[in-house]
Each structure stands twice: as C-alpha cells, then as structure tokens.
Design an enzyme around this catalytic site. Structure first.
Site, PDB file in Angstrom:
ATOM      1  N   LYS A  99       6.885  -4.500   1.964  1.00  0.00           N
ATOM      2  CA  LYS A  99       5.980  -4.569   0.808  1.00  0.00           C
ATOM      3  C   LYS A  99       6.634  -3.833  -0.354  1.00  0.00           C
ATOM      4  O   LYS A  99       7.037  -2.670  -0.220  1.00  0.00           O
ATOM      5  CB  LYS A  99       4.674  -3.889   1.181  1.00  0.00           C
ATOM      6  CG  LYS A  99       3.437  -4.472   0.554  1.00  0.00           C
ATOM      7  CD  LYS A  99       2.234  -3.759   1.161  1.00  0.00           C
ATOM      8  CE  LYS A  99       0.944  -4.268   0.609  1.00  0.00           C
ATOM      9  NZ  LYS A  99      -0.171  -3.427   1.057  1.00  0.00           N
TER      10      LYS A  99
HETATM   11  C1  E4P Z   1      -3.382  -4.697   0.217  1.00  0.00           C
HETATM   12  O1  E4P Z   1      -2.326  -4.932   0.728  1.00  0.00           O
HETATM   13  C2  E4P Z   1      -3.836  -3.355  -0.148  1.00  0.00           C
HETATM   14  O2  E4P Z   1      -3.437  -2.465   0.865  1.00  0.00           O
HETATM   15  C3  E4P Z   1      -5.336  -3.236  -0.238  1.00  0.00           C
HETATM   16  O3  E4P Z   1      -5.975  -4.474  -0.119  1.00  0.00           O
HETATM   17  C4  E4P Z   1      -5.807  -2.380  -1.361  1.00  0.00           C
HETATM   18  O4  E4P Z   1      -7.200  -2.334  -1.319  1.00  0.00           O
HETATM   19  P1  E4P Z   1      -8.056  -1.228  -2.107  1.00  0.00           P
HETATM   20  O5  E4P Z   1      -8.158  -1.637  -3.523  1.00  0.00           O
HETATM   21  O6  E4P Z   1      -9.398  -1.279  -1.414  1.00  0.00           O
HETATM   22  O7  E4P Z   1      -7.361   0.084  -1.894  1.00  0.00           O
END
Ligand code: E4P
Length: 218
Positions: A83
């Site tokens: 990522k």
């Molecule tokens: C996605 O890969 C992220 O880890 C995640 O969906 C972020 O979500 P949040 O806005 O609830 O922290």
C-alpha cells in the site's frame, strides 16, 4: 463485489474468514498501531489466514525509502498488496512494483484526477476514502461513481476500485450499484449487512410456531 475487512486484529479476521465471505484484508499504520503488535508479525499471520490480497502500507514518504520499504514488504508473502500513498513518490513506487508483478494498493485517494493517475501507474487497487470525504461534507459516493465511470471508458485501465473508509451499509450497497469492484469495511459494518428487523421478528415467529408443532428435524 469482493469483500475485504479493514482491521489488523487477528481474532476479527479469523471470524470474518469463517463466514466464508472474506476475499482480502486491508491494514494501515493506524490499525497496526492500534493492534500494539509488530508490523511484520501481524502481516505474516494475516497472510496465513487469508488467501486473497492483504494490504500492508509503507511508512515513509520520500521516494527512495518508500521504494526500499515496498520492495521489502513485497517479499513477505505471495498475497501481499503493497500500500502506497497517493503522492508523486507513491505513484512512482507503484509503477515500479506493478511492473515487477507486485500487487499495489494506492491509498488516500480523494479525487477523480488522483484515481486517473493511479490507474496510469498500474495500481492493482485504488482506495477512495468515502467516509472521510463525507466527514468534511463532500460527496464520498459521488467520487466512487465518477471513478467507476472514468475507468469504464478505458479498457486498458485494469485498476480495481476499492471503496475504503466505509462507515455504514448504505456506503456498500450504493457502491455496489455503481459497480465498484471491492469494498473494505470494519467488521462492525460488515456485521450490520446481515441485519433487518423483519428478519428478526419473522424468525422469532417461525421459532415459536415450530415449537407448537412438537416436532424435531434431527
Ligand atoms: C483503507 O484501506 C483504510 O485503511 C480505511 O478504510 C480508512 O478508514 P477510516 O477513514 O475509517 O480510518
């Protein structure tokens, strides 16, 4: 639509995997910090539980270090998706890793223009954050609609739309109507998908009526 769970908690991932509905896992540095565990240990454990893509995020923001971290993380397991953040450096790393056959999830996407760049960089997944856009009174699902439409126009874009930062079941249903390929949500929101008051009251009535028959199937 593929279902990923957005957590670094092993018990939650095992529970989701047992449902038979789990296609992958996403983590981020905040979720790793919350787990209180060693990053590599957690990721290796998750990769053992789930066959599908497991997103593990780089920690640096400069190109050279991010590249090294990406190459390192990519070696940890076959089902790793590295990522990277949607920055110029992140997309440069994305292109290099994608070219060598590593899955890449480009995260922190908040605009259609960013999603176009990620597709051109060969991202396996683009992660638009719907909830965080809604939080600042912008249209998170509108962004999903725009990206799905744009990607549909270009058959040479192979990037999958991974709807992230999901806060409620409606985000999932509406994104599915738009044809988003993947969603990632916390376990709590995935559990909410099962719920309907008429299912609960209907089931309670069936259980009562069945008891009145005095019969047993087994
Ligand atoms: C996605 O890969 C992220 O880890 C995640 O969906 C972020 O979500 P949040 O806005 O609830 O922290």
């Amino acid at each position: 639509m593929k279902f990923f769970v957005d957590t670094a908690e092993i018990d939650e991932i095992k529970d989701m995997a047992d449902s038979g509905l789990l296609d992958g896992v996403t983590t981020n540095p905040s979720l790793i910090a919350k787990s209180g565990r060693n990053f590599k240990d957690v990721i290796l454990e998750i990769c053992d539980i789930v066959d599908g893509p497991v997103s593990a995020e780089v920690a640096s923001t400069d190109y050279e270090t991010m590249r090294k971290e990406g190459l390192e993380i990519a070696k940890w397991a076959e089902n790793i998706a590295v990522k990277v953040p949607l920055t110029e450096a992140g997309l440069k790393v994305c292109k290099e890793l994608s070219d060598q056959g590593t899955m890449v999830n480009v995260t922190l996407c908040f605009s259609a223009s960013q999603a176009i760049l990620a597709a051109k960089a060969g991202a396996t997944f683009i992660s638009p954050f719907v909830g965080r856009l809604d939080d600042i009174s912008q249209d998170g699902l509108g962004l999903i609609s725009d990206i799905c439409r744009i990607y549909d126009n270009y058959p040479d874009f192979h990037t999958e739309v991974l709807v992230a930062s999901i806060r409620n079941p409606l985000h999932i249903v509406e994104a599915a109507k738009m044809g988003a390929h993947v969603m990632t949500a916390p376990p709590k929101v995935i559990k909410q998908l099962y719920k309907h008051p008429l299912t609960e009251s209907g089931l309670a009535a069936f259980v009562d009526d069945w008891a009145k028959t005095g019969q047993s199937i087994l």
